[in-house]
Design an enzyme around this catalytic site. Structure first.
Site, PDB file in Angstrom:
ATOM      1  CE1 TYR A   1      -3.772  -1.913   5.309  1.00  0.00           C
ATOM      2  CE2 TYR A   1      -3.100   0.275   4.606  1.00  0.00           C
ATOM      3  CZ  TYR A   1      -3.594  -0.972   4.309  1.00  0.00           C
ATOM      4  OH  TYR A   1      -3.910  -1.293   3.013  1.00  0.00           O
TER       5      TYR A   1
ATOM      6  CB  SER B   1      -0.869   0.020   1.253  1.00  0.00           C
ATOM      7  OG  SER B   1      -1.480   1.298   1.413  1.00  0.00           O
TER       8      SER B   1
HETATM    9  N1  LIG Z   1      -8.678  -0.839  -1.223  1.00  0.00           N
HETATM   10  C1  LIG Z   1      -7.675  -0.003  -1.105  1.00  0.00           C
HETATM   11  O1  LIG Z   1      -7.845   1.234  -1.217  1.00  0.00           O
HETATM   12  C2  LIG Z   1      -6.284  -0.519  -0.874  1.00  0.00           C
HETATM   13  C3  LIG Z   1      -5.216   0.358  -1.061  1.00  0.00           C
HETATM   14  C4  LIG Z   1      -3.923  -0.097  -0.887  1.00  0.00           C
HETATM   15  C5  LIG Z   1      -3.704  -1.410  -0.542  1.00  0.00           C
HETATM   16  N2  LIG Z   1      -4.759  -2.249  -0.342  1.00  0.00           N
HETATM   17  C6  LIG Z   1      -4.450  -3.636   0.009  1.00  0.00           C
HETATM   18  O2  LIG Z   1      -4.963  -4.472  -0.999  1.00  0.00           O
HETATM   19  C7  LIG Z   1      -5.217  -5.771  -0.484  1.00  0.00           C
HETATM   20  C8  LIG Z   1      -6.611  -6.209  -0.874  1.00  0.00           C
HETATM   21  O3  LIG Z   1      -7.516  -5.347  -0.217  1.00  0.00           O
HETATM   22  P1  LIG Z   1      -8.994  -5.031  -0.699  1.00  0.00           P
HETATM   23  O4  LIG Z   1      -9.099  -3.561  -0.782  1.00  0.00           O
HETATM   24  O5  LIG Z   1      -9.370  -5.900  -1.843  1.00  0.00           O
HETATM   25  O6  LIG Z   1      -9.731  -5.465   0.642  1.00  0.00           O
HETATM   26  P2  LIG Z   1     -11.143  -6.107   0.981  1.00  0.00           P
HETATM   27  O7  LIG Z   1     -12.123  -5.853  -0.097  1.00  0.00           O
HETATM   28  O8  LIG Z   1     -11.447  -5.661   2.364  1.00  0.00           O
HETATM   29  O9  LIG Z   1     -10.773  -7.657   0.996  1.00  0.00           O
HETATM   30  C9  LIG Z   1      -9.894  -8.166   1.954  1.00  0.00           C
HETATM   31  C10 LIG Z   1      -9.725  -9.642   1.711  1.00  0.00           C
HETATM   32  O10 LIG Z   1      -8.839 -10.162   2.734  1.00  0.00           O
HETATM   33  C11 LIG Z   1      -9.470 -11.310   3.325  1.00  0.00           C
HETATM   34  N3  LIG Z   1      -9.088 -11.457   4.726  1.00  0.00           N
HETATM   35  C12 LIG Z   1      -9.155 -10.535   5.704  1.00  0.00           C
HETATM   36  N4  LIG Z   1      -8.788 -11.058   6.881  1.00  0.00           N
HETATM   37  C13 LIG Z   1      -8.483 -12.368   6.629  1.00  0.00           C
HETATM   38  C14 LIG Z   1      -8.047 -13.434   7.438  1.00  0.00           C
HETATM   39  N5  LIG Z   1      -7.859 -13.308   8.772  1.00  0.00           N
HETATM   40  N6  LIG Z   1      -7.833 -14.654   6.864  1.00  0.00           N
HETATM   41  C15 LIG Z   1      -8.042 -14.810   5.549  1.00  0.00           C
HETATM   42  N7  LIG Z   1      -8.441 -13.817   4.719  1.00  0.00           N
HETATM   43  C16 LIG Z   1      -8.659 -12.616   5.267  1.00  0.00           C
HETATM   44  C17 LIG Z   1     -10.958 -11.035   3.182  1.00  0.00           C
HETATM   45  O11 LIG Z   1     -11.682 -12.239   3.180  1.00  0.00           O
HETATM   46  P3  LIG Z   1     -12.588 -12.802   4.367  1.00  0.00           P
HETATM   47  O12 LIG Z   1     -13.199 -11.655   5.103  1.00  0.00           O
HETATM   48  O13 LIG Z   1     -13.557 -13.691   3.646  1.00  0.00           O
HETATM   49  O14 LIG Z   1     -11.628 -13.579   5.207  1.00  0.00           O
HETATM   50  C18 LIG Z   1     -11.024 -10.396   1.798  1.00  0.00           C
HETATM   51  O15 LIG Z   1     -11.069 -11.408   0.815  1.00  0.00           O
HETATM   52  C19 LIG Z   1      -4.998  -5.644   1.020  1.00  0.00           C
HETATM   53  O16 LIG Z   1      -3.718  -6.140   1.350  1.00  0.00           O
HETATM   54  C20 LIG Z   1      -5.071  -4.164   1.278  1.00  0.00           C
HETATM   55  O17 LIG Z   1      -4.347  -3.773   2.418  1.00  0.00           O
HETATM   56  C21 LIG Z   1      -6.040  -1.841  -0.494  1.00  0.00           C
END
Ligand SMILES: NC(=O)c1ccc[n+]([C@@H]2O[C@H](COP(=O)([O-])OP(=O)(O)OC[C@H]3O[C@@H](n4cnc5c(N)ncnc54)[C@H](OP(=O)(O)O)[C@@H]3O)[C@@H](O)[C@H]2O)c1
Length: 251
Positions: free
Chosen positions: A145, A132
């Site tokens: 984070y 991120s």
């Molecule tokens: N969205 C943004 O703006 C953004 C920006 C920069 C970086 N990121 C990074 O991108 C990545 C993907 O994020 P996203 O935005 O797609 O997030 P999201 O929509 O909140 O999805 C998060 C995913 O992680 C899984 N997860 C969370 N806790 C878990 C656990 N204890 N065990 C197994 N799986 C787990 C969730 O599945 P379950 O709840 O089904 O377990 C879900 O599939 C993350 O690393 C995030 O930090 C996001």
């Protein structure tokens, strides 16, 4: 083309957002895909739709992670699962700090520990770590984070040293704001929280979409064998990282 070198991929955080979209792309590319998350019904729907193999695993549970995922002969590992939280270290709870360390960092380290030896033996592999901009820049957000995402950056660079001399590539993809559920989860994960997060963080902004991230992953993997894209920072055009805050001293 490198996709034809690979047979099997493992994607964490696959139940929604970037992870689910990456699984779909990998299936379209002909890979055998293992999809990991906690939400069994969402994973079942993804498996039904794409033909991926679902693994209902809480990545904070290292025993289950190791038993269920440790022997998968993954040529591609995508450490995508991530959690965040509101606030900062001043009002952090033990649970949120632990969750961020466990999911964002510890699980990625264990999956690397478990799956990279197989890649090294086969002399073939690609690790994609989703970090991120929080790991590169200081701005208001949860300290745990920022800290865990900075560690994911370091992990990505260091892994390349571990596998030097083998045909294993490591790519850190470092996104700015992407339209997913992450902010709604921070606010509690209810439908109301999701709507509130949408209004606060996405409505009226041109954020990245999961397709932008998928295309970036696809590009990094599809690069010629001798090309390692080490770090790809990707932000919305209207989002600028950095900045400097100088607060007035309290009277
Ligand atoms: N969205 C943004 O703006 C953004 C920006 C920069 C970086 N990121 C990074 O991108 C990545 C993907 O994020 P996203 O935005 O797609 O997030 P999201 O929509 O909140 O999805 C998060 C995913 O992680 C899984 N997860 C969370 N806790 C878990 C656990 N204890 N065990 C197994 N799986 C787990 C969730 O599945 P379950 O709840 O089904 O377990 C879900 O599939 C993350 O690393 C995030 O930090 C996001």
């Amino acid at each position: 083309m490198p996709y034809s070198d690979y047979e099997t991929a493992l994607v964490t955080g696959a139940s929604t957002g970037m992870g689910a979209a990456i699984v779909q792309k990998f299936r379209e590319r002909g890979l055998h895909v293992h999809a990991v998350a906690r939400d069994a019904s969402r994973l079942a729907e993804l498996a039904e739709r794409t033909g991926a193999v679902a693994h209902v695993v809480d990545l904070a549970d290292v025993d289950t992670l190791e038993a269920e995922l440790g022997a998968i002969p993954a040529d591609i590992l995508v450490n995508n699962a991530g959690v965040s939280a509101t606030g900062n270290i001043l009002d952090a709870s033990r649970q949120t700090v632990d969750a961020m360390v466990d999911v964002n960092l510890r699980a990625a380290l264990h999956l690397a520990r478990l799956l990279l030896p197989g890649m090294a033996e086969r002399d073939l592999g690609h690790v994609i770590n989703i970090s991120s901009i929080a790991g590169r820049y200081n701005f208001f957000g949860h300290t745990a984070y920022h800290a865990t995402k900075a560690a994911v950056s370091q992990l990505s660079r260091q892994l390349r040293n571990d596998v030097l001399g083998r045909r294993i590539r490591v790519t850190e993809i470092c996104p700015g704001r992407v339209e997913t559920e992450i902010f709604g989860r921070n606010l509690g994960g209810t439908p109301e929280a999701m709507a509130e997060a949408w209004n606060t963080y996405y409505e009226g902004f041109e954020s990245l979409t999961v397709d932008d991230i998928v295309n970036t992953v696809d590009f990094a993997i599809d690069a010629p064998r001798h090309v390692n894209l080490g770090l790809i920072e990707i932000t919305p055009t209207f989002q600028v990282p950095g900045g400097l805050t100088f607060d007035r001293r309290d009277a």
